[in-house]
Scaffold this active site. Structure first.
Site, PDB file in Angstrom:
ATOM      1  N   TYR A  48     -24.451  -6.702 -56.852  1.00 46.49           N
ATOM      2  CA  TYR A  48     -24.338  -4.875 -57.705  1.00 46.49           C
ATOM      3  C   TYR A  48     -24.445  -4.212 -58.474  1.00 46.49           C
ATOM      4  CZ  TYR A  48     -20.488  -5.038 -54.613  1.00 46.49           C
ATOM      5  OH  TYR A  48     -19.266  -5.102 -53.148  1.00 46.49           O
ATOM      6  N   GLY A 210     -15.515   8.085 -52.403  1.00 52.77           N
ATOM      7  CA  GLY A 210     -14.550   9.418 -53.493  1.00 52.77           C
ATOM      8  C   GLY A 210     -15.154  10.852 -52.009  1.00 52.77           C
ATOM      9  N   PHE A 213     -12.111  13.631 -51.278  1.00 51.39           N
ATOM     10  CA  PHE A 213     -11.729  14.477 -51.897  1.00 51.39           C
ATOM     11  C   PHE A 213     -12.798  15.713 -51.988  1.00 51.39           C
ATOM     12  CE2 PHE A 213     -10.748  10.508 -54.195  1.00 51.39           C
ATOM     13  CZ  PHE A 213      -9.329  10.167 -54.431  1.00 51.39           C
TER      14      PHE A 213
HETATM   15  N1  LIG Z   1     -18.182  -5.694 -48.933  1.00 50.47           N
HETATM   16  C1  LIG Z   1     -18.896  -5.100 -49.504  1.00 50.47           C
HETATM   17  O1  LIG Z   1     -19.544  -4.739 -48.462  1.00 50.47           O
HETATM   18  C2  LIG Z   1     -18.542  -3.540 -50.175  1.00 50.47           C
HETATM   19  C3  LIG Z   1     -18.838  -2.591 -50.250  1.00 50.47           C
HETATM   20  C4  LIG Z   1     -18.944  -1.413 -50.948  1.00 50.47           C
HETATM   21  C5  LIG Z   1     -17.745  -1.513 -51.560  1.00 50.47           C
HETATM   22  N2  LIG Z   1     -17.194  -2.797 -51.959  1.00 50.47           N
HETATM   23  C6  LIG Z   1     -16.245  -3.210 -52.822  1.00 50.47           C
HETATM   24  O2  LIG Z   1     -15.155  -1.952 -52.638  1.00 50.47           O
HETATM   25  C7  LIG Z   1     -15.128  -1.488 -54.463  1.00 50.47           C
HETATM   26  C8  LIG Z   1     -14.214  -0.141 -53.967  1.00 50.47           C
HETATM   27  O3  LIG Z   1     -15.936   0.676 -53.056  1.00 50.47           O
HETATM   28  P1  LIG Z   1     -15.697   2.088 -53.778  1.00 50.47           P
HETATM   29  O4  LIG Z   1     -16.171   2.477 -55.303  1.00 50.47           O
HETATM   30  O5  LIG Z   1     -16.309   2.441 -52.528  1.00 50.47           O
HETATM   31  O6  LIG Z   1     -14.225   2.735 -53.245  1.00 50.47           O
HETATM   32  P2  LIG Z   1     -13.368   4.167 -53.533  1.00 50.47           P
HETATM   33  O7  LIG Z   1     -12.007   4.129 -53.858  1.00 50.47           O
HETATM   34  O8  LIG Z   1     -13.630   4.454 -52.186  1.00 50.47           O
HETATM   35  O9  LIG Z   1     -14.099   4.985 -54.030  1.00 50.47           O
HETATM   36  C9  LIG Z   1     -14.518   5.086 -55.334  1.00 50.47           C
HETATM   37  C10 LIG Z   1     -15.058   6.850 -56.178  1.00 50.47           C
HETATM   38  O10 LIG Z   1     -14.058   7.740 -55.391  1.00 50.47           O
HETATM   39  C11 LIG Z   1     -13.938   8.074 -56.877  1.00 50.47           C
HETATM   40  N3  LIG Z   1     -12.890   8.647 -57.497  1.00 50.47           N
HETATM   41  C12 LIG Z   1     -11.893   8.228 -56.756  1.00 50.47           C
HETATM   42  N4  LIG Z   1     -10.592   8.537 -57.766  1.00 50.47           N
HETATM   43  C13 LIG Z   1     -10.657   9.885 -57.569  1.00 50.47           C
HETATM   44  C14 LIG Z   1     -10.409  11.097 -57.546  1.00 50.47           C
HETATM   45  N5  LIG Z   1      -8.505  11.004 -57.259  1.00 50.47           N
HETATM   46  N6  LIG Z   1     -10.819  12.315 -57.671  1.00 50.47           N
HETATM   47  C15 LIG Z   1     -12.373  12.263 -57.144  1.00 50.47           C
HETATM   48  N7  LIG Z   1     -13.339  10.807 -57.288  1.00 50.47           N
HETATM   49  C16 LIG Z   1     -11.736  10.290 -57.074  1.00 50.47           C
HETATM   50  C17 LIG Z   1     -14.806   7.788 -57.306  1.00 50.47           C
HETATM   51  O11 LIG Z   1     -14.969   8.326 -59.028  1.00 50.47           O
HETATM   52  P3  LIG Z   1     -14.349   7.694 -60.707  1.00 50.47           P
HETATM   53  O12 LIG Z   1     -15.390   6.277 -60.416  1.00 50.47           O
HETATM   54  O13 LIG Z   1     -15.181   9.544 -61.470  1.00 50.47           O
HETATM   55  O14 LIG Z   1     -13.205   7.704 -60.589  1.00 50.47           O
HETATM   56  C18 LIG Z   1     -15.588   6.511 -56.845  1.00 50.47           C
HETATM   57  O15 LIG Z   1     -17.073   7.581 -57.596  1.00 50.47           O
HETATM   58  C19 LIG Z   1     -16.393  -1.603 -54.638  1.00 50.47           C
HETATM   59  O16 LIG Z   1     -16.053  -1.611 -56.423  1.00 50.47           O
HETATM   60  C20 LIG Z   1     -16.806  -2.805 -54.441  1.00 50.47           C
HETATM   61  O17 LIG Z   1     -16.099  -3.668 -55.635  1.00 50.47           O
HETATM   62  C21 LIG Z   1     -18.018  -3.654 -50.940  1.00 50.47           C
END
Ligand SMILES: NC(=O)c1ccc[n+]([C@@H]2O[C@H](COP(=O)([O-])OP(=O)(O)OC[C@H]3O[C@@H](n4cnc5c(N)ncnc54)[C@H](OP(=O)(O)O)[C@@H]3O)[C@@H](O)[C@H]2O)c1
Length: 295
Positions: A48, A210, A213
């Protein structure tokens, strides 16, 4: 084979840490606030932030080392790509060798200044993995006290079962993509398998990164309407809370990994813990996501 250790219902993910733009002091403050909300598990990966996020977390943890014993640290290993951190790596590939798994876990411990890892996941399965090497690495890391538990990410049931057959310890979890816009695990046997084995899945990108949204995403529009309609029954108008509640209500005991760095949005995931969708409501969202009725 089952472990006594249970994953928390919510985990905070650090993939997007760079975008949060925080100083170590601010990151420490955020971590403490997240703990106050009741979330004590943090999800990292060696890769990351182009192999820099773990170090940033370590700098925050260094400001309050006693925090280490209050939290559960998960990290992952095995994905490599060109970066400033590893200038000799000149292609994108997976390394599931004994040497890499051990070296990566030791690097993660050093970068996060955390003495040991609670959970180490193989981030992606190499198509030419030698499971005996993985088993040897896990055994070494466990017996030396460097890693307590092990798991995988992005594994199919057959690959999970294959790797498990080489291991002495039960795999703790499979961290996979699950969201109202990514339904595959509900239908392709991935969740059935984990439920059969009584293993809690972790859901990455629970809000579809995201995309939920995005007003231009037709499936997103349908899912939003279904979630907000059902939300009226719970007096809940926040889409993110309802999407988390939909995942948390599934009997597979899915643990969403929250991707936001904004405390108010993390709070909304916690709010979801008190909402239980009925089977009927759950299927309304599933139908909306699919864009057609069930048979
Ligand atoms: N194992 C794997 O291969 C793998 C792959 C991907 C991710 N991951 C893990 O999963 C975690 C979560 O993944 P993700 O970050 O993609 O999760 P997610 O919660 O699906 O997406 C997060 C994104 O959504 C936005 N968001 C959240 N709430 C919102 C709202 N109410 N309105 C508008 N935008 C909103 C966030 O913006 P803001 O930051 O501005 O709130 C951020 O850009 C990662 O941090 C990582 O630890 C693992």
């Amino acid at each position: 084979m089952k472990t006594a250790f249970q994953l928390d219902r919510l985990v905070h993910g650090y993939w997007r840490l760079k975008q949060w733009n925080l100083t170590p002091q601010q990151l420490l403050q955020l971590t403490e606030q997240v703990i106050e909300l009741g979330i004590r598990t943090f999800d990292h990966a060696a890769c990351y932030g182009s192999f820099t996020n773990e170090e940033a977390f370590g700098q925050a943890l260094k400001l309050k080392p006693s925090l280490r014993h209050e939290i559960t640290l998960i990290t992952k290993c095995g994905i490599l790509f060109p970066s400033q951190e590893f200038p000799t790596i000149d292609s994108h590939y997976y390394d599931n060798s004994y040497e890499h798994i051990v070296a990566s876990a030791e690097r993660s411990i050093a970068k996060m200044q955390c003495d040991y890892l609670d959970v180490l996941l193989i981030h992606r399965l190499s198509p030419c993995v030698d499971p005996e090497q993985v088993a040897k690495a896990f055994e070494h890391l466990h017996s030396s006290g460097k890693v307590r538990y092990f798991g995988v990410s992005n594994y199919t049931p057959s690959k999970f079962s294959m790797l498990q057959s080489y291991l002495d310890q039960p795999l703790l979890t499979n961290q996979i993509e699950i969201s109202p816009l990514h339904l595959a695990p509900f239908d392709d046997g991935t969740l059935d398998y984990l439920m059969e084995k009584r293993i809690r899945p972790m859901a990455w990108s629970p809000l579809a990164g995201g995309e939920l949204f995005n007003k231009d995403n037709p499936a997103g529009v349908r899912v939003r309407k279904a979630l907000l309609d059902i939300g009226q029954r719970f007096n809940e108008t926040h889409l993110d809370t309802l999407a988390y509640a939909w995942l948390l209500s599934h009997p597979a005991k899915i643990t969403p990994v929250i991707g936001s760095g904004e405390l108010r949005r993390i709070q909304r995931a916690v709010d979801a813990l008190s909402i239980q969708f009925s089977e009927q409501d759950w299927i309304e969202v599933y139908k909306a996501a699919q864009g057609h009725d069930i048979p």
